[in-house]
Design an enzyme around this catalytic site. Structure first.
Site, PDB file in Angstrom:
ATOM      1  N   ASN A  22       1.235   4.304  -7.644  1.00  0.00           N
ATOM      2  CA  ASN A  22       0.268   4.297  -8.735  1.00  0.00           C
ATOM      3  C   ASN A  22       0.328   2.934  -9.413  1.00  0.00           C
ATOM      4  O   ASN A  22       1.315   2.594 -10.065  1.00  0.00           O
ATOM      5  CB  ASN A  22       0.616   5.413  -9.727  1.00  0.00           C
ATOM      6  CG  ASN A  22      -0.322   5.469 -10.920  1.00  0.00           C
ATOM      7  OD1 ASN A  22      -0.953   4.490 -11.281  1.00  0.00           O
ATOM      8  ND2 ASN A  22      -0.387   6.628 -11.562  1.00  0.00           N
ATOM      9  N   HIS A  35      -8.891   6.839  -9.113  1.00  0.00           N
ATOM     10  CA  HIS A  35      -7.611   6.221  -9.449  1.00  0.00           C
ATOM     11  C   HIS A  35      -6.511   6.915  -8.662  1.00  0.00           C
ATOM     12  O   HIS A  35      -6.467   8.149  -8.570  1.00  0.00           O
ATOM     13  CB  HIS A  35      -7.357   6.345 -10.951  1.00  0.00           C
ATOM     14  CG  HIS A  35      -5.935   6.123 -11.339  1.00  0.00           C
ATOM     15  ND1 HIS A  35      -5.216   5.030 -10.914  1.00  0.00           N
ATOM     16  CD2 HIS A  35      -5.087   6.876 -12.096  1.00  0.00           C
ATOM     17  CE1 HIS A  35      -3.982   5.106 -11.403  1.00  0.00           C
ATOM     18  NE2 HIS A  35      -3.890   6.216 -12.119  1.00  0.00           N
ATOM     19  N   CYS A  53      -5.305   3.185 -16.799  1.00  0.00           N
ATOM     20  CA  CYS A  53      -5.684   3.453 -15.410  1.00  0.00           C
ATOM     21  C   CYS A  53      -7.198   3.519 -15.206  1.00  0.00           C
ATOM     22  O   CYS A  53      -7.672   3.421 -14.068  1.00  0.00           O
ATOM     23  CB  CYS A  53      -5.041   4.746 -14.935  1.00  0.00           C
ATOM     24  SG  CYS A  53      -3.243   4.769 -15.115  1.00  0.00           S
TER      25      CYS A  53
END
Length: 326
Positions: free
Chosen positions: A282, A248, A119
């Site tokens: 996500n 993120h 990520c």
């Protein structure tokens, strides 16, 4: 021996993104696992996410996002020197995604490599590309974060299937010929390998993503704000100089916790905070560039705004830098 001519630094010239068309809502997931919309929103802040079909491969999404970033500035892909694809979800380690993507965007023969920092991958990629440009190894680098997490998610595991999604985001970086044009600040990065097992792919029998959610949440809400503040300091700025925070998109509660800590250290109340996770889920390394592109399209980010990017996730790895919006 003569070294390559160097420049003052790098700047972002354009951005682009791609998402699959298929939307999976919380109600859709509730048909398969024991959950509901209120439960998911209260824990991770997600209302819906995009999932690619079997025929859409990760390099396909990366090509779409990369092409969009090139078109954003009208840049001829033949002028690229390198393509960097940040990803952790290729089905196999060989061949890499980047060489395929370079060909796909029309940049045959350029340097091309994948970068796996999960990520944090896009921020790592921006850091690497910026240093390549500053050192004279390249002048124009296309950095793409692309993930097809749906291939690695156990769709019967409520703790992960509600979170992850597919997509790609890209940024074209070029040289800043003078110090006044520099638009990418120094990267602040690091790792926490002692807790690497909190996010991992389970053994050969399942080959699915496993995450210890509470442990990751505690780490992120504690460790990431100092990284963000470090990136601001390395750029020679103060928290009050930041117009937009784009962390993120791991979990809306984490995003809000990081923003709160930055405001406690002097960030403005009117600092815009990315919340793309609500409708995108996500998407690991794709989440930061995708959020930036969506926010710019919506008018929430304007050219010249000072942006703080902070990536963090499996590894555990983290990275952040201040950039100027193209």
């Amino acid at each position: 021996m003569r070294l390559a001519d160097t420049v003052a630094g790098a700047r972002i010239l354009g951005v682009g993104s791609f998402q699959p068309e298929h939307v999976v809502t919380n109600a859709d997931l509730a048909k398969r696992v024991e959950t509901d919309d209120a439960w998911i929103r209260s824990r991770v802040g997600i209302a819906e996410r995009r999932i690619a079909d079997a025929e859409t491969l990760l390099p396909d999404m990366a090509v779409e996002a990369g092409t969009a970033a090139l078109k954003d500035t009208g840049f001829d892909p033949a002028g690229l020197d390198a393509v960097v694809v940040a990803t952790c979800t290729m089905p196999n380690p060989i061949p890499n995604a980047a060489a395929q993507v370079a060909t796909g965007v029309g940049a045959n023969g350029v340097a091309a490599f994948d970068l796996n920092a999960a990520c944090a991958g896009f921020s790592y990629g921006i850091g690497v590309a910026s240093d390549m440009i500053r050192a004279g190894s390249a002048r124009h680098v296309l950095v793409i974060g692309a993930e097809k997490l749906s291939d690695w998610v156990d769709w019967d595991d409520r703790s992960t299937c509600i979170i992850f999604a597919d997509g790609a985001g890209a940024a074209l970086l070029g040289p800043a010929e003078s110090p006044d044009e520099v638009g990418v600040g120094p990267v602040v990065w690091g790792s926490a390998g002692d807790i690497a097992s909190t996010i991992r792919i389970l053994g050969e029998s399942t080959n699915k993503l496993h995450q210890e959610g509470q442990a990751v949440f505690r780490w992120a809400t504690t460790a990431i704000a100092p990284v963000a503040l470090g990136a601001i300091e390395r750029a020679g700025l103060t928290p009050a100089d930041i117009d937009v925070l784009i962390p993120h998109q791991a979990n809306l509660r984490i995003v809000e916790a990081v923003a709160k800590k930055l405001r406690q250290k002097g960030a403005r109340e009117d600092m815009v905070v990315a919340d793309d996770i609500v409708h995108s889920g996500n998407t690991s390394s794709a989440s930061i560039p995708m959020a930036l592109d969506h926010m710019r399209t919506a008018g929430r980010v304007r050219s010249g705004d000072v942006l703080l990017l902070v990536g963090f996730g499996a590894g555990l790895s983290y990275a952040g830098q201040v950039v100027v919006c193209p």
